[in-house]
Write an enzyme that holds these catalytic residues in place. Structure first.
Site, PDB file in Angstrom:
ATOM      1  N   LEU A  46       1.170  -1.345  -0.534  1.00  0.00           N
ATOM      2  CA  LEU A  46      -0.376  -0.260  -0.105  1.00  0.00           C
ATOM      3  C   LEU A  46       0.470   0.904  -0.062  1.00  0.00           C
ATOM      4  O   LEU A  46       1.974   1.156   0.594  1.00  0.00           O
ATOM      5  CB  LEU A  46      -0.638  -0.031   1.336  1.00  0.00           C
ATOM      6  N   ASP A  47       0.291   2.027  -1.304  1.00  0.00           N
ATOM      7  CA  ASP A  47       1.522   3.587  -1.058  1.00  0.00           C
ATOM      8  C   ASP A  47       1.507   3.942   0.667  1.00  0.00           C
ATOM      9  O   ASP A  47       0.210   3.709   1.239  1.00  0.00           O
ATOM     10  CB  ASP A  47       0.857   4.830  -1.815  1.00  0.00           C
ATOM     11  N   PRO A  48       2.302   5.153   0.869  1.00  0.00           N
ATOM     12  CA  PRO A  48       2.437   5.417   2.364  1.00  0.00           C
ATOM     13  C   PRO A  48       1.117   6.471   2.694  1.00  0.00           C
ATOM     14  O   PRO A  48       0.195   6.439   3.516  1.00  0.00           O
ATOM     15  CB  PRO A  48       3.262   6.544   2.444  1.00  0.00           C
TER      16      PRO A  48
END
Length: 302
Positions: A46-48
């Site tokens: 998951l992206d930050p």
């Protein structure tokens, strides 16, 4: 003589509700430290800036991560119309803008082109490798990337809400390798109004959902030890999509040593099908079924 791993020999999955602002790797490292696990990994980055479900595998469960990574996943996300960014989300700098705003009917008419088997160009700021280097590293260095389109299966893409003309909320179910940011970018281009993601949340992944997921404050509140052991799901949870074969006691050692052994097949199992063997509910091996036997490709320690 092999090196002995430090830590506890525990196996299973911890399902984390990841908050915005931290990386998936940081979540894995925190869970591994907290539970003192010998080995850890995760299924699907998951992206930050994204939130939601991150399946963290410990010990022997890391061997079944591909069955979660390859499974369908569901996302809820918000698109802001009128602007493209360098990162295709709100973290990046604006590159182009538009005064156009699509109607609900125009959005609905554009969605079928993004369902089914499609080709998708990943964002420049992504983990895709370019000649051995991550695309986001090259993009940060100012390189202009020409990334190749990749196939993606989108089972579902629906408009679910519209707070104002500038924003639209969607739900998407897709296969492995999907970038929601690319969907937002390409949908904005197809509508002529441009767009980028402002909010992204993964709500389920394969057999795992956010129901019962461990919240980040709970993880931060505990120290090293057994506090999260009760939240550990068995590795067998990741194998629900495969046929299960029961195996007699005499087959257990053979399978764990990597040899083919007799199993009692599930109904409808055919020669060459992938399946998993169990004994008293515990996974012994994953392998290829061959007329009454299972030839293991992955084996699990007792």
């Amino acid at each position: 003589m092999g090196r002995t791993r430090k830590g506890r020999a525990i196996s299973g999955f911890v399902i984390v509700d990841k908050p915005a602002g931290i990386t998936s790797t940081s979540v894995v490292n925190k869970i591994r430290w907290t539970m003192q696990a010998q080995k850890a990994g995760h299924a699907g980055t998951l992206d930050p800036a994204a939130t939601g479900l991150l399946a963290v595998a410990l010990g022997e469960a890391t061997k079944v991560l591909p069955y979660v990574t390859d499974a369908l996943k569901a996302y809820e996300f918000t698109v802001r119309w009128g602007q493209e960014t360098t990162t295709d989300d709100a973290e990046g700098a604006a590159t182009r803008s538009s005064d156009l705003r699509p109607s609900d009917a125009q959005i609905e008419a554009a969605l079928p082109a993004f369902r089914g088997d499609i080709m998708q160009v990943p964002p420049a700021f992504s983990a895709v490798k370019v000649e051995g280097e991550r695309a986001y590293d090259l993009a940060r260095d100012g390189e202009v990337l020409d990334l190749a389109a990749r196939p993606l299966f989108v089972q579902k893409l629906e408009l679910t809400g519209r707070a104002d003309p500038d924003h639209a909320v969607f739900e998407m179910v897709c296969g492995k390798g999907g970038y929601v940011r690319s969907i937002a970018r390409d949908l904005g281009r197809s509508l002529g109004c441009l767009g980028h993601v402002t909010q992204l949340r993964r709500i389920w992944s394969g057999p795992f959902s956010l129901h019962g997921a461990v919240a980040w404050p709970e993880i931060e509140a505990v120290g090293q030890g057994e506090a999260l052991d009760a939240r550990l799901l068995p590795l067998e949870t990741a194998l629900v999509g495969l046929p299960e074969c029961r195996c007699p006691e005499a087959s257990v050692a053979l399978l764990r040593n990597g040899g083919a052994a007799m199993v009692f097949p599930a109904d409808g199992l055919q020669w060459g099908d992938e399946a998993w063997a169990s004994r008293e509910g515990r996974a012994i091996a994953v392998g290829v079924y061959e007329s009454g036997t299972l030839r293991p490709t992955r084996v699990f320690a007792a």
